[in-house]
Write an enzyme that holds these catalytic residues in place. Structure first.
Site, PDB file in Angstrom:
ATOM      1  N   ASN A 196      24.069  44.903   2.405  1.00  0.00           N
ATOM      2  CA  ASN A 196      23.068  44.666   1.352  1.00  0.00           C
ATOM      3  C   ASN A 196      22.862  45.975   0.604  1.00  0.00           C
ATOM      4  O   ASN A 196      22.169  46.870   1.093  1.00  0.00           O
ATOM      5  CB  ASN A 196      21.772  44.159   1.990  1.00  0.00           C
ATOM      6  CG  ASN A 196      20.690  43.887   0.963  1.00  0.00           C
ATOM      7  OD1 ASN A 196      20.938  43.911  -0.236  1.00  0.00           O
ATOM      8  ND2 ASN A 196      19.480  43.638   1.443  1.00  0.00           N
TER       9      ASN A 196
ATOM     10  N   GLU B  33      15.700  40.113  10.998  1.00  0.00           N
ATOM     11  CA  GLU B  33      15.433  41.490  10.606  1.00  0.00           C
ATOM     12  C   GLU B  33      13.978  41.845  10.912  1.00  0.00           C
ATOM     13  O   GLU B  33      13.079  41.497  10.145  1.00  0.00           O
ATOM     14  CB  GLU B  33      15.669  41.661   9.095  1.00  0.00           C
ATOM     15  CG  GLU B  33      17.098  41.409   8.663  1.00  0.00           C
ATOM     16  CD  GLU B  33      17.349  42.006   7.282  1.00  0.00           C
ATOM     17  OE1 GLU B  33      18.207  42.883   7.187  1.00  0.00           O
ATOM     18  OE2 GLU B  33      16.667  41.628   6.332  1.00  0.00           O
TER      19      GLU B  33
ATOM     20  N   GLU C 178      11.971  42.243   1.893  1.00  0.00           N
ATOM     21  CA  GLU C 178      11.495  42.878   0.659  1.00  0.00           C
ATOM     22  C   GLU C 178      11.093  41.817  -0.368  1.00  0.00           C
ATOM     23  O   GLU C 178      10.149  42.004  -1.133  1.00  0.00           O
ATOM     24  CB  GLU C 178      12.554  43.833   0.110  1.00  0.00           C
ATOM     25  CG  GLU C 178      12.649  45.093   0.973  1.00  0.00           C
ATOM     26  CD  GLU C 178      14.037  45.697   1.061  1.00  0.00           C
ATOM     27  OE1 GLU C 178      14.890  45.386   0.214  1.00  0.00           O
ATOM     28  OE2 GLU C 178      14.265  46.486   2.002  1.00  0.00           O
TER      29      GLU C 178
END
Length: 249
Positions: free
Chosen positions: A12, A166, A98
């Site tokens: 990423n 994550e 995020e």
């Protein structure tokens, strides 16, 4: 029994790089000896998706980092799965922490995006994970099960889905879940899928780990029976990304 799940490593790139820097990175990836047993996908910034697809070796996949839940319309600043595919990419990352915590995306919105992306034949890297206060409160399972449940409600065919666990407290912080912590959550997630989706899906679904994965810690993480790969942030822009891809060698 041998693990039937093909090891998967996603890079990423987030909002990083320019054509020169990403071009240099792509050149190093194209020239590297990558484990042929590992599926590799690079998540490029939207504006560089076509550039990445044109430059990367065809054996390396390209992913968008986000998309919207409909095909087209008056949604300024958004991109659709159809556009992503038109630029040659076959994957999208959805629900990254995020997007959840910086941009306020809800479980419901993320699940709608997953449903639409899959309907457009994009592979989906669906992200889940708990924040530090949630882990310290002992509600990790509750949080990740709720996130997974929202996604699962809108998935008909799991073959194009990779689930990325994550822990938010480990992303970009240098803190990594221990291999044992990662394995524990991956195992409980697989068990949830077995009970709530099916045993076949639980056995075939790739559950990958993200959160400060590096060349130094990747081999021990990759040795865990329920860790089927990685979603790599900062390290995917560095030479050690090649070591991470080759973690099972």
């Amino acid at each position: 029994m041998a693990n039937p799940r093909r090891f998967f490593v996603g890079g990423n790139w987030k909002m990083n790089g320019n054509k020169k820097e990403l071009g240099d990175l792509i050149t190093s990836l194209n020239g590297a000896a990558l484990d042929p047993k590992t599926e590799v996908v690079c998540g490029a910034p939207a504006i560089y998706i076509q550039y990445a697809r044109e430059m990367l070796d065809p054996k390396i996949g390209v992913s968008a980092q986000n998309c919207y839940k409909v095909a087209k319309g008056a949604f300024t600043g958004e991109i659709s799965p159809a556009m992503i595919k038109d630029c040659g990419a076959n994957w999208v990352i959805l629900g990254h922490s995020e997007r959840r915590h910086v941009f306020g995306e809800s479980d419901e919105l993320i699940s709608q995006k997953v449903e639409h992306a899959l309907s457009e034949n994009l592979g989906v890297i669906a992200c889940i994970g708990e924040k530090l206060d949630e882990r310290e409160a002992g509600i990790t399972e509750q949080v990740v099960f709720q996130q997974t449940k929202a996604i699962a409600a809108r998935v008909k065919d799991w073959k194009p889905v990779v689930l990325a666990y994550e822990p938010v407290w480990a992303i970009g912080t240098g803190k990594t879940a221990t291999p044992q912590q990662a394995q524990e959550v991956h195992h409980t997630l697989r068990d949830w899928v077995k009970k709530n989706v099916s045993e076949d899906v639980a056995n075939s679904l790739r559950i990958i780990y993200g959160g400060s994965v590096t060349g130094a810690n990747c081999k021990e993480l990759a040795s865990q029976p329920d860790v089927d790969g990685f979603l790599v942030g900062g390290a995917s822009l560095k030479p050690e990304f090649i070591n991470i891809i080759n973690a099972r060698q």
